[in-house]
Design a protein around this motif. Structure first.
Motif, mmCIF file in Angstrom:
data_model
loop_
_atom_site.group_PDB
_atom_site.id
_atom_site.type_symbol
_atom_site.label_atom_id
_atom_site.label_comp_id
_atom_site.label_asym_id
_atom_site.label_seq_id
_atom_site.Cartn_x
_atom_site.Cartn_y
_atom_site.Cartn_z
ATOM 1 N N THR A 102 0.817 -1.216 0.000
ATOM 2 C CA THR A 102 0.000 0.000 0.000
ATOM 3 C C THR A 102 0.847 1.261 0.000
ATOM 4 O O THR A 102 0.594 2.197 -0.771
ATOM 5 C CB THR A 102 -0.956 0.002 1.207
ATOM 6 O OG1 THR A 102 -1.737 -1.196 1.194
ATOM 7 C CG2 THR A 102 -1.881 1.193 1.166
ATOM 8 N N ASP A 146 -3.032 -7.077 -3.478
ATOM 9 C CA ASP A 146 -3.803 -5.893 -3.132
ATOM 10 C C ASP A 146 -4.619 -5.385 -4.307
ATOM 11 O O ASP A 146 -4.181 -5.449 -5.461
ATOM 12 C CB ASP A 146 -2.872 -4.758 -2.693
ATOM 13 C CG ASP A 146 -2.286 -4.987 -1.310
ATOM 14 O OD1 ASP A 146 -2.471 -6.083 -0.757
ATOM 15 O OD2 ASP A 146 -1.635 -4.058 -0.783
ATOM 16 N N ASP A 148 -6.630 -1.693 -4.951
ATOM 17 C CA ASP A 148 -6.879 -0.366 -4.393
ATOM 18 C C ASP A 148 -7.517 0.553 -5.428
ATOM 19 O O ASP A 148 -7.272 0.418 -6.631
ATOM 20 C CB ASP A 148 -5.570 0.272 -3.936
ATOM 21 C CG ASP A 148 -5.006 -0.355 -2.677
ATOM 22 O OD1 ASP A 148 -5.147 0.241 -1.602
ATOM 23 O OD2 ASP A 148 -4.423 -1.460 -2.774
#
Length: 459
Positions: A102, A146, A148
């Protein structure tokens, strides 16, 4: 001395790699189905990029890369003489292995902001490193996956990410995982009601350990951090909060009625839960967990965590949340983001424990051609080429040796079929196909070999 690998790392066998590739493919195709695009970032970043983004505990788990050559002269020896070991170690390392995906993503967004169309939806499947104590399901080197969205404050992004979790676990046939949801604004509101807003980080870090150390352990940690008995007594009912969504939200609304930020958190949580419930989840159970804190400091809104099915010995297998301020640390303000992570290695262990990897997840050789000598080798390899052109995984045993050894090789690699063509078969223009599981051998015309093998593999 017998060679070994560092604790917290692993080697993977061909079978394990095939199953991991199966899991990666499910994840990547699911991400792309939801409109996410792939990016990759370096395995290490500048230490300044990573430090200070994960809280004190997270910073301690970052693997730092020792400076080399003349750069070592920059070491802060004064800090060492003063016993400031953290400052000294930081001066020895200008780079560090990434702790998660992130923060590097936030750095990527700021660095490439002129080339990005917002809202920017990206996914990443890459390894990360943490100097954590190795245990079951916890490694020092592991994959994170991930997804996002950055550049949108809409809560519909949270709702879509809940759907993405459900979509992936349904594809994996992993039923009854629990999607826990909370909001950091609610936690900030609780701290405000307790008159402990200045210690929100201490509060959330302690609360986040509830599953690991239990209620008594959390109370002890809060006391050690200086929280009053009165504050602890106020928050105790929330630690054991049960009931349906309405009853939980009603209690939270009452508890936080005098907190503006807490009330805002309840409203956001209500909206997300209502919409996700209306759209429906196919494989997951949705639950409001007021004690869910997600210890990472950059979360500011909705937060998520996925628990493995009941009975499976595994901690969380996914998590994420909304972060409003992460890119601001790199110079890009007013750019909110929200994302979720899939615990790749933990999900793998759960699928393995529940025997959920399909046979199609194997990518080993499907048929082995036995070697009966040079006079057969060319024709066998010509046939193998046709099989490979039809995506049939085939190989030729390299030496003309005893059939027992060739059989053992096929069994060791779990190759389902053995192709046999010797002098008798060559004379009659036939071949023998042996099913290595049943031991049954059947003779077929050589002209039909491609169709026969296709049928046998599909039967």
């Amino acid at each position: 001395m017998k060679p070994s690998i560092p604790k917290g790392t692993r080697d993977f066998s061909p079978k394990e790699v095939a199953q991991r590739n199966y899991l990666k493919n499910i994840l990547s195709t699911s991400f792309e189905t939801y409109g996410f695009e792939p990016i990759e970032t370096p395995s290490f970043e500048k230490s300044s990029t990573l430090l200070g983004k994960y809280g004190e505990e997270g910073d301690r788990l970052i693997f730092k890369i020792l400076n080399s050559g003349d750069k070592l002269k920059k070491a802060n020896t004064e800090a060492l003489s003063q016993g400031k070991l953290a400052a000294f170690s930081n001066s020895l390392a200008e780079k560090a292995l990434r702790y998660d995906l992130t923060v590097p993503f936030a750095r990527y967004v700021v660095q490439h902001q002129n080339d990005i169309s917002f809202p920017f939806k990206r996914y990443q499947i890459q390894p990360v490193w943490r100097a954590d104590r190795p245990q079951h399901g916890r490694f020092q080197e592991f994959f994170q996956c991930d997804a996002d969205v950055v550049g949108s404050t809409s809560l519909w992004q949270e709702i879509e990410l809940c759907g993405l979790y459900d979509y992936v676990f349904d594809k994996l046939n992993l039923k009854d995982t629990c999607l826990k949801i909370n909001n950091r604004k609610i936690l900030a509101g609780i701290a405000e009601v307790l008159d402990e807003s200045d210690r929100i980080i201490d509060f959330t870090v302690a609360l986040d350990k509830l599953d690991k150390i239990g209620q008594d352990g959390v109370i002890d940690e809060l006391i050690s951090k200086g929280f009053s008995n009165e504050a602890i007594d106020k928050v105790l009912p929330l630690m054991g909060l049960t009931g349906d969504f309405k009853s939980k939200l009603d209690l939270l609304s009452t508890f936080l009625k005098d907190s503006e930020i807490g009330t805002k958190g309840v409203e956001e949580l209500q909206f997300v839960v209502d919409q996700v419930s209306s759209i429906g989840l196919k494989s997951m159970i949705l639950d409001i967990d007021v004690t869910l804190a997600r210890g990472l400091n950059y979360y500011t809104g909705c937060i998520f965590e996925v628990a493995a099915p009941t009975g499976v010995k595994m901690g969380s297998i996914g998590g994420g949340g909304r972060y409003d301020d992460l890119t601001a640390g790199f110079g890009l303000k007013n750019t909110s983001g929200v994302g979720i992570s899939f615990g790749f290695d933990r999900i793998y262990l759960v699928l393995e424990e529940l025997n959920l990897f399909p046979s199609s997840a194997q990518n080993g050789t499907q048929i082995l051609f036995a070697n009966f000598g040079e006079e057969y080798a060319l024709q066998c390899n010509q046939m193998i080429k046709k099989l490979r052109n039809n995506q049939i995984r085939s190989e030729f045993y390299p030496e003309s040796t005893k059939m027992k050894k060739q059989f053992s090789y096929a069994n060791a690699k779990e190759i389902p079929f053995l192709f046999v063509m010797g002098s008798d078969e060559l004379a009659t223009k036939t071949f023998v196909l042996k099913n290595m599981e049943t031991g049954i051998q059947t003779s077929y015309p050589i002209d039909d070999f491609l169709e026969v093998i296709k049928n046998e593999l599909n039967s």
